[in-house]
Write a protein that holds these residues in place. Structure first.
Motif, PDB file in Angstrom:
ATOM      1  N   ASN A  10      39.489  35.522  48.919  1.00 16.84           N
ATOM      2  CA  ASN A  10      38.885  36.109  47.712  1.00 16.84           C
ATOM      3  C   ASN A  10      38.255  35.109  46.751  1.00 16.84           C
ATOM      4  OD1 ASN A  10      39.798  38.571  48.665  1.00 16.84           O
ATOM      5  ND2 ASN A  10      41.612  38.604  47.354  1.00 16.84           N
ATOM      6  N   ASN A  29      37.968  42.914  48.898  1.00 17.92           N
ATOM      7  CA  ASN A  29      38.879  42.370  47.899  1.00 17.92           C
ATOM      8  C   ASN A  29      40.314  42.366  48.432  1.00 17.92           C
ATOM      9  OD1 ASN A  29      39.939  41.409  45.529  1.00 17.92           O
ATOM     10  ND2 ASN A  29      40.020  43.423  44.561  1.00 17.92           N
ATOM     11  N   TYR A  30      40.502  41.732  49.583  1.00 20.09           N
ATOM     12  CA  TYR A  30      41.862  41.540  50.099  1.00 20.09           C
ATOM     13  C   TYR A  30      41.829  40.375  51.083  1.00 20.09           C
ATOM     14  CZ  TYR A  30      39.960  44.321  53.978  1.00 20.09           C
ATOM     15  OH  TYR A  30      39.178  44.795  55.002  1.00 20.09           O
ATOM     16  N   ASP A 109      39.793  41.915  37.895  1.00 20.08           N
ATOM     17  CA  ASP A 109      39.533  42.935  38.913  1.00 20.08           C
ATOM     18  C   ASP A 109      39.454  42.356  40.323  1.00 20.08           C
ATOM     19  OD1 ASP A 109      39.438  44.968  37.000  1.00 20.08           O
ATOM     20  OD2 ASP A 109      37.310  44.577  36.593  1.00 20.08           O
ATOM     21  N   THR A 111      41.408  40.021  42.900  1.00 22.18           N
ATOM     22  CA  THR A 111      42.724  39.442  43.147  1.00 22.18           C
ATOM     23  C   THR A 111      42.624  37.966  43.519  1.00 22.18           C
ATOM     24  OG1 THR A 111      43.442  41.567  44.030  1.00 22.18           O
ATOM     25  CG2 THR A 111      44.829  39.649  44.532  1.00 22.18           C
ATOM     26  N   HIS A 112      43.522  37.155  42.933  1.00 19.69           N
ATOM     27  CA  HIS A 112      43.674  35.769  43.358  1.00 19.69           C
ATOM     28  C   HIS A 112      44.995  35.662  44.102  1.00 19.69           C
ATOM     29  CE1 HIS A 112      44.238  31.447  43.439  1.00 19.69           C
ATOM     30  NE2 HIS A 112      42.999  31.276  43.008  1.00 19.69           N
ATOM     31  N   GLY A 115      47.691  34.542  41.948  1.00 20.97           N
ATOM     32  CA  GLY A 115      47.915  35.263  40.693  1.00 20.97           C
ATOM     33  C   GLY A 115      47.054  34.802  39.535  1.00 20.97           C
ATOM     34  N   ASP A 116      46.719  33.519  39.467  1.00 20.64           N
ATOM     35  CA  ASP A 116      45.872  33.017  38.394  1.00 20.64           C
ATOM     36  C   ASP A 116      44.862  32.034  38.978  1.00 20.64           C
ATOM     37  OD1 ASP A 116      47.717  31.061  39.029  1.00 20.64           O
ATOM     38  OD2 ASP A 116      47.749  30.217  37.014  1.00 20.64           O
TER      39      ASP A 116
END
Length: 360
Positions: A10, A29-30, A109, A111-112, A115-116
């Protein structure tokens, strides 16, 4: 030349690949939306070639090309098989250089995987997986050499000494490229095809609406520079959208979006520089063509890019810098002015040379 686009899931790899090749690879987005690598051949933009085509009124224009491979996202633990890691790492081994895609934008919107968004951490995660994979390869090879080393085999002893130097660098978490190997040492371990010996260009994927803050930017830039690598900023999503806009209208759209620089052009040029490549040209009424050769290539080696026979049967080359040829107005005018040089076997071709080869 083949360049593998790698990165965490991503981060925009497939989007960039689509932009580069005008292909239509799945973008999702996965993680692991891409499993089998997609391959696309990309023309290298070069205004010099266009000028030569106009000068010679060539029927055909043939640009240089680079092959890009969209490789699935790597994750932490890939060197141990996590996330289909072994399969993906094997795809990277087949390329000449690595284009490491790094996420340089915040967007809740999208995804990482961690998380960040932290480019320094992401670069370190990716490089560590390459280091760990190479460490395994080096260890296995050294184990196979033990018997021959004990039998005092000179080649085995020499190879083992090189691998020991590489192993020390990898143990420190460093890329094998910083181990300070000579050309002779590199030749001894070429068959291992180590990942961390490949040149790396970093593609920092931002957004026209705003990239990450200054501190994260500066730390990422500093890390890349400390490794002796280069980086290029690109807005993959915008470049992909601009594929559907005519060349004439792209300037206006870029101005509206605040994307002044053509990121794809900069990226391709950066790839050339990372690979240590230069371009020379041939031109005439039938065809103007750009040829790719390694920097430092001699005249016979440059000729072999056109045909293998040119290297062994080389006699001489007539050479002129493209700008001087353009200024002179024609090949015959350049010859009359004495601007066309006759070069022999030892001449080192320069980027932008226009040449005619004479061979037996």
């Amino acid at each position: 030349m083949k360049i593998g686009i790698v990165g965490l899931p991503n981060v925009g790899k497939s989007t960039l690949f689509n932009a580069l090749t005008r292909a239509n690879v799945l973008v999702a987005n996965y993680p692991f939306a891409t499993i089998d690598p997609s391959v696309g051949v990309v023309a290298v933009p070069d205004e010099r070639l266009d000028a030569l085509t106009a000068l010679s009124k060539s029927e055909k224009t043939v640009p240089a090309a680079i092959e890009f491979v969209d490789i699935a996202g790597l994750v932490k633990g890939a060197s141990e098989g996590e996330g289909l890691g072994n399969q993906f790492l094997s795809h990277i081994r087949e390329v000449d250089a690595i284009l490491e895609m790094v996420r340089f934008f915040d967007d809740p919107d999208i995804t990482h995987v961690h998380g960040d968004v932290d480019p320094v951490r992401d670069i370190e995660v990716l490089n560590l997986e390459l280091v760990l994979a190479d460490a395994q390869s080096v260890k296995k090879r050294r184990e196979k050499l033990v018997r021959d080393v004990k039998m005092n085999n000179k080649d085995a002893i020499a190879e083992d000494a090189v691998l020991a130097k590489v192993e020390t660098a990898l143990a420190d978490g460093k890329l094998a490229r910083v181990a300070g190997l000579s050309e002779e040492e590199l030749a001894r371990i070429k068959s291992l095809n180590l990942l961390t010996l490949k040149p790396i260009l970093y593609s920092l994927n931002g957004k026209s609406g705003g990239t990450i803050d200054g501190e994260r930017r500066e730390k990422a830039h500093a890390l890349i520079e400390s490794m002796g690598s280069k980086y290029v900023h690109v807005d993959a999503a915008t470049e992909r959208e601009l594929n559907d806009v005519s060349d004439e209208d792209q300037g206006e759209f870029r101005a509206e979006l605040g994307v002044e620089v053509n990121g794809l052009t900069e990226l391709i040029r950066g790839a050339y520089e990372t690979l240590g490549l230069i371009t020379f040209f041939t031109t005439g009424p039938k065809e103007s063509r750009a040829w790719t050769i390694p920097s430092g290539a001699t005249a016979p080696e440059a000729g072999s890019a056109i045909h293998n026979d040119f290297k062994d049967k080389f006699i001489r080359a007539e050479v002129i810098n493209y700008k001087k040829l353009i200024d002179d107005g024609s090949w015959s005018a350049a010859r009359d002015k004495g601007d066309i040089r006759t070069e022999g076997k030892t001449y080192i071709f320069q980027d932008g040379d226009v040449a005619v080869f004479l061979h037996s």
